[in-house]
Motif scaffolding. Sequence first.
Motif, PDB file in Angstrom:
ATOM      1  N   GLU A  21      39.226  42.856  38.926  1.00  0.00           N
ATOM      2  CA  GLU A  21      39.225  44.156  38.259  1.00  0.00           C
ATOM      3  C   GLU A  21      40.247  45.095  38.906  1.00  0.00           C
ATOM      4  O   GLU A  21      40.953  45.834  38.208  1.00  0.00           O
ATOM      5  CB  GLU A  21      37.820  44.746  38.311  1.00  0.00           C
ATOM      6  N   LYS A  22      40.335  45.059  40.221  1.00  0.00           N
ATOM      7  CA  LYS A  22      41.347  45.868  40.914  1.00  0.00           C
ATOM      8  C   LYS A  22      42.746  45.454  40.491  1.00  0.00           C
ATOM      9  O   LYS A  22      43.623  46.295  40.250  1.00  0.00           O
ATOM     10  CB  LYS A  22      41.194  45.716  42.431  1.00  0.00           C
ATOM     11  N   ASN A  23      42.951  44.142  40.381  1.00  0.00           N
ATOM     12  CA  ASN A  23      44.260  43.649  39.944  1.00  0.00           C
ATOM     13  C   ASN A  23      44.555  44.065  38.511  1.00  0.00           C
ATOM     14  O   ASN A  23      45.694  44.374  38.156  1.00  0.00           O
ATOM     15  CB  ASN A  23      44.322  42.129  40.085  1.00  0.00           C
ATOM     16  N   ALA A  24      43.509  44.057  37.672  1.00  0.00           N
ATOM     17  CA  ALA A  24      43.686  44.487  36.287  1.00  0.00           C
ATOM     18  C   ALA A  24      44.064  45.965  36.215  1.00  0.00           C
ATOM     19  O   ALA A  24      44.862  46.375  35.369  1.00  0.00           O
ATOM     20  CB  ALA A  24      42.416  44.228  35.488  1.00  0.00           C
ATOM     21  N   GLU A  60      42.523  40.376  29.744  1.00  0.00           N
ATOM     22  CA  GLU A  60      41.223  39.753  30.028  1.00  0.00           C
ATOM     23  C   GLU A  60      40.996  39.709  31.541  1.00  0.00           C
ATOM     24  O   GLU A  60      41.829  39.165  32.278  1.00  0.00           O
ATOM     25  CB  GLU A  60      41.178  38.334  29.468  1.00  0.00           C
ATOM     26  N   ILE A  61      39.884  40.265  32.003  1.00  0.00           N
ATOM     27  CA  ILE A  61      39.546  40.243  33.427  1.00  0.00           C
ATOM     28  C   ILE A  61      38.618  39.054  33.685  1.00  0.00           C
ATOM     29  O   ILE A  61      37.569  38.916  33.054  1.00  0.00           O
ATOM     30  CB  ILE A  61      38.868  41.548  33.867  1.00  0.00           C
ATOM     31  N   CYS A  62      39.024  38.199  34.612  1.00  0.00           N
ATOM     32  CA  CYS A  62      38.315  36.941  34.869  1.00  0.00           C
ATOM     33  C   CYS A  62      37.083  37.127  35.766  1.00  0.00           C
ATOM     34  O   CYS A  62      36.891  38.174  36.383  1.00  0.00           O
ATOM     35  CB  CYS A  62      39.259  35.948  35.529  1.00  0.00           C
ATOM     36  N   TYR A  63      36.274  36.070  35.834  1.00  0.00           N
ATOM     37  CA  TYR A  63      35.107  35.964  36.714  1.00  0.00           C
ATOM     38  C   TYR A  63      34.017  36.985  36.380  1.00  0.00           C
ATOM     39  O   TYR A  63      33.243  37.384  37.250  1.00  0.00           O
ATOM     40  CB  TYR A  63      35.507  36.106  38.180  1.00  0.00           C
ATOM     41  N   SER A  64      33.948  37.396  35.107  1.00  0.00           N
ATOM     42  CA  SER A  64      32.960  38.418  34.755  1.00  0.00           C
ATOM     43  C   SER A  64      31.568  37.845  34.503  1.00  0.00           C
ATOM     44  O   SER A  64      30.600  38.598  34.448  1.00  0.00           O
ATOM     45  CB  SER A  64      33.420  39.192  33.520  1.00  0.00           C
ATOM     46  N   LYS A  65      31.463  36.544  34.358  1.00  0.00           N
ATOM     47  CA  LYS A  65      30.146  35.956  34.119  1.00  0.00           C
ATOM     48  C   LYS A  65      29.238  36.133  35.335  1.00  0.00           C
ATOM     49  O   LYS A  65      28.109  36.617  35.226  1.00  0.00           O
ATOM     50  CB  LYS A  65      30.266  34.473  33.775  1.00  0.00           C
ATOM     51  N   SER A  66      29.751  35.750  36.511  1.00  0.00           N
ATOM     52  CA  SER A  66      28.944  35.829  37.729  1.00  0.00           C
ATOM     53  C   SER A  66      29.173  37.110  38.518  1.00  0.00           C
ATOM     54  O   SER A  66      28.343  37.508  39.333  1.00  0.00           O
ATOM     55  CB  SER A  66      29.237  34.618  38.632  1.00  0.00           C
ATOM     56  N   GLY A  67      30.329  37.751  38.307  1.00  0.00           N
ATOM     57  CA  GLY A  67      30.624  38.964  39.065  1.00  0.00           C
ATOM     58  C   GLY A  67      30.885  38.664  40.529  1.00  0.00           C
ATOM     59  O   GLY A  67      31.419  37.615  40.873  1.00  0.00           O
ATOM     60  N   GLY A  68      30.537  39.579  41.394  1.00  0.00           N
ATOM     61  CA  GLY A  68      30.752  39.376  42.822  1.00  0.00           C
ATOM     62  C   GLY A  68      32.158  39.729  43.255  1.00  0.00           C
ATOM     63  O   GLY A  68      32.914  40.392  42.534  1.00  0.00           O
ATOM     64  N   SER A  69      32.526  39.285  44.450  1.00  0.00           N
ATOM     65  CA  SER A  69      33.792  39.698  45.068  1.00  0.00           C
ATOM     66  C   SER A  69      35.004  39.252  44.272  1.00  0.00           C
ATOM     67  O   SER A  69      36.015  39.966  44.212  1.00  0.00           O
ATOM     68  CB  SER A  69      33.872  39.155  46.497  1.00  0.00           C
ATOM     69  N   ARG A  70      34.946  38.067  43.649  1.00  0.00           N
ATOM     70  CA  ARG A  70      36.102  37.609  42.873  1.00  0.00           C
ATOM     71  C   ARG A  70      36.337  38.520  41.675  1.00  0.00           C
ATOM     72  O   ARG A  70      37.482  38.871  41.373  1.00  0.00           O
ATOM     73  CB  ARG A  70      35.909  36.162  42.409  1.00  0.00           C
ATOM     74  N   PHE A  71      35.273  38.900  40.999  1.00  0.00           N
ATOM     75  CA  PHE A  71      35.427  39.806  39.867  1.00  0.00           C
ATOM     76  C   PHE A  71      35.916  41.177  40.337  1.00  0.00           C
ATOM     77  O   PHE A  71      36.783  41.788  39.685  1.00  0.00           O
ATOM     78  CB  PHE A  71      34.119  39.970  39.103  1.00  0.00           C
ATOM     79  N   GLU A  72      35.375  41.671  41.420  1.00  0.00           N
ATOM     80  CA  GLU A  72      35.780  42.978  41.928  1.00  0.00           C
ATOM     81  C   GLU A  72      37.283  43.016  42.202  1.00  0.00           C
ATOM     82  O   GLU A  72      37.967  43.988  41.869  1.00  0.00           O
ATOM     83  CB  GLU A  72      35.003  43.309  43.204  1.00  0.00           C
ATOM     84  N   GLN A  73      37.810  41.940  42.822  1.00  0.00           N
ATOM     85  CA  GLN A  73      39.244  41.904  43.092  1.00  0.00           C
ATOM     86  C   GLN A  73      40.045  41.727  41.800  1.00  0.00           C
ATOM     87  O   GLN A  73      41.112  42.328  41.637  1.00  0.00           O
ATOM     88  CB  GLN A  73      39.571  40.766  44.064  1.00  0.00           C
TER      89      GLN A  73
END
Length: 234
Positions: free
Chosen positions: A106-109, A91-104
């Motif tokens: 996703e990279k970690n995933a 599960e990749i977190c912070y997908s509701k709002s997206g932005g820099s936290r989600f981008e990182q």
Amino acid sequence: MLRIMEKLCPESRYGLKCPYMRKPSRVVIHNTGNDAPAENEVSYMINRGDEISFHYAVDDQKAVQGLPEGRNAWASGDGRGIGNIEGIHIEICYSKSGGSRFEQAEKNAAELTAGILKRYGWGLDKVTKHQDYDGKYCPHRTLDLGWERFLRMVEAELDKEEEKVSYEQFIEYMKRYEKEQGEKSVSGWAEKAVKHVKETGAMVGDGNGKFRPQSPVTRQELAQVLYNLDTRKT
């Protein structure tokens, strides 16, 4: 390197969350659909009263493992199908709002996924998405941004070489380690023994007169100690 911590589901809840032992055959990618960090996602998954479960949650800082990889999860909506029974679910977190936290996140995933592929000897074809199993538009934000783009991120991680330490770096690390150990004082439990060997001369300091109680002992130093203890020497 991605930090992975364990927050494993108690065995008492295996019957609800991951009842089947299995041999995994693929990775299944999801987006959480909200903005909680990984540790919170795993805690919520473990404690909620339904079957919904997954193996890892990944945020912008770390990955958190909630289930053993050798057990199934209820995540891909296909019942006892191949997604739930054979998938390692991320599960990749912070997908509701997206932005820099989600981008990182996703990279970690992508890094976590590549690590799993390497461990099992799998290729990129083993990376699947929730949508493949029950048609749900998940991982929603990753799909919006482009699934092939995410696969390329995983592929880039697979192509990375393991960090290698040169001989010179190794020597430098050893010097630093020996210096740090040499500066440590004797542990309380060993004070009496250290005092005894110093007083009897069984063990002496180094060439600079420093005893270095927590430094490693070489074979020649051990030989000197045995020589000092040998009452037969002349």
